[in-house]
Design an enzyme around this catalytic site. Structure first.
Site, short mmCIF file in Angstrom:
data_model
loop_
_atom_site.label_atom_id
_atom_site.label_comp_id
_atom_site.label_asym_id
_atom_site.label_seq_id
_atom_site.Cartn_x
_atom_site.Cartn_y
_atom_site.Cartn_z
N ASP A 124 -1.13 2.03 -3.53
CA ASP A 124 -0.21 1.93 -2.39
C ASP A 124 0.13 0.50 -2.01
O ASP A 124 1.03 0.28 -1.20
CB ASP A 124 -0.81 2.63 -1.17
N ASP A 126 -5.93 3.72 -7.56
CA ASP A 126 -6.52 3.22 -6.33
C ASP A 126 -6.98 4.46 -5.56
O ASP A 126 -6.49 5.57 -5.81
CB ASP A 126 -5.48 2.43 -5.54
N LEU A 127 -7.89 4.30 -4.61
CA LEU A 127 -8.40 5.46 -3.88
C LEU A 127 -7.85 5.53 -2.46
O LEU A 127 -7.02 6.38 -2.13
CB LEU A 127 -9.93 5.43 -3.86
N ASP A 128 -8.27 4.61 -1.59
CA ASP A 128 -7.88 4.65 -0.18
C ASP A 128 -6.37 4.56 -0.02
O ASP A 128 -5.72 3.66 -0.55
CB ASP A 128 -8.53 3.48 0.58
#
Length: 236
Positions: free
Chosen positions: A188, A17-19
């Protein structure tokens, strides 16, 4: 902290995942929203109850097209166009202002700098695993210093339904020609990242560093509190 809830089976792909996984997205989103608001509030026609009106436009755009729920970019663009039309702009002006307001958001949205420590971690992991990104967000990786880090970047909307739907994981497995079980997804959110990976038959790592209440009751294979704990995955 690193906690193994289940023993990992062999992994060949690390999916990120990025954000809020590889960088803190909260100040970035705040800045992007402010950039959009600054543009809109400079329009004489824009209502003084700015936030309330914006939320109404988002809701109404979604009512007109339920598929927007899986594509945050199209949803924002559609809400902006709805607002401009609702405020009485001509078709040409509505399109122009919607485009400009979105561009203000998008330009600020990609003002990201991933720390050298995280970049070094990814570089070391890439010596042992194929690295990809799977995100529900609309950040443009090619515009900041994660550019070139991933073999594949899949975004909700253009590439399939948003996590926790299995579509993006299914697409990754197909494109990379690997079994789902060989993909270890790191994110997250229990509700999107862990639930999505588990639903798809992938393995999962939960980065538990957000003060958030989640609905999903399932377990990630691994739980960590700091992204740097992934250095444990580097093969000696």
């Amino acid at each position: 902290m690193i906690r193994f809830n289940r023993a990992l089976s062999p992994v060949s792909v690390l999916s990120f995942d990025l954000d809020d996984t590889l960088y803190n997205n909260h100040p970035i989103i705040k800045s992007a929203l402010q950039a959009q608001a600054d543009y809109l509030e400079a329009l004489e026609q824009w209502p003084t109850d700015s936030m309330s009106y914006w939320l109404t436009c988002r809701d109404n755009a979604l009512k007109q097209d339920a598929t927007l729920i899986d594509d945050v970019t199209r949803w924002r663009q559609a809400a902006l166009h709805y607002a401009m039309t609702d405020l009485g702009f001509s078709a040409e002006q509505a399109q122009l202002h919607a485009k400009n307001a979105y561009q203000a958001f998008a330009d600020a949205r990609s003002q990201i700098t991933v720390t050298d420590e995280v970049l070094e971690l990814l570089a070391n992991l890439s010596k042992h695993y194929r690295l990809i990104a799977i995100t529900n967000g609309n950040v443009e990786v090619e515009k900041f210093n994660l550019n070139g880090m991933f073999e594949l970047v899949l975004q909700a909307g253009p590439h399939g339904k948003a996590k926790p739907h299995s579509a993006l994981f299914d697409s990754a497995a197909k494109k990379l020609e690997v079994p789902h079980k060989e993909i270890l997804h790191i994110g997250d959110s229990l509700d999107t990242d862990v639930q999505g990976a588990n639903n798809a038959g992938c393995q999962s790592v939960w980065l538990n560093n957000q003060a958030t209440q989640y609905r999903y009751q399932g377990l990630a294979d691994i739980e960590i509190s700091d992204i740097m704990a992934l250095s444990h995955l580097i093969k000696k």
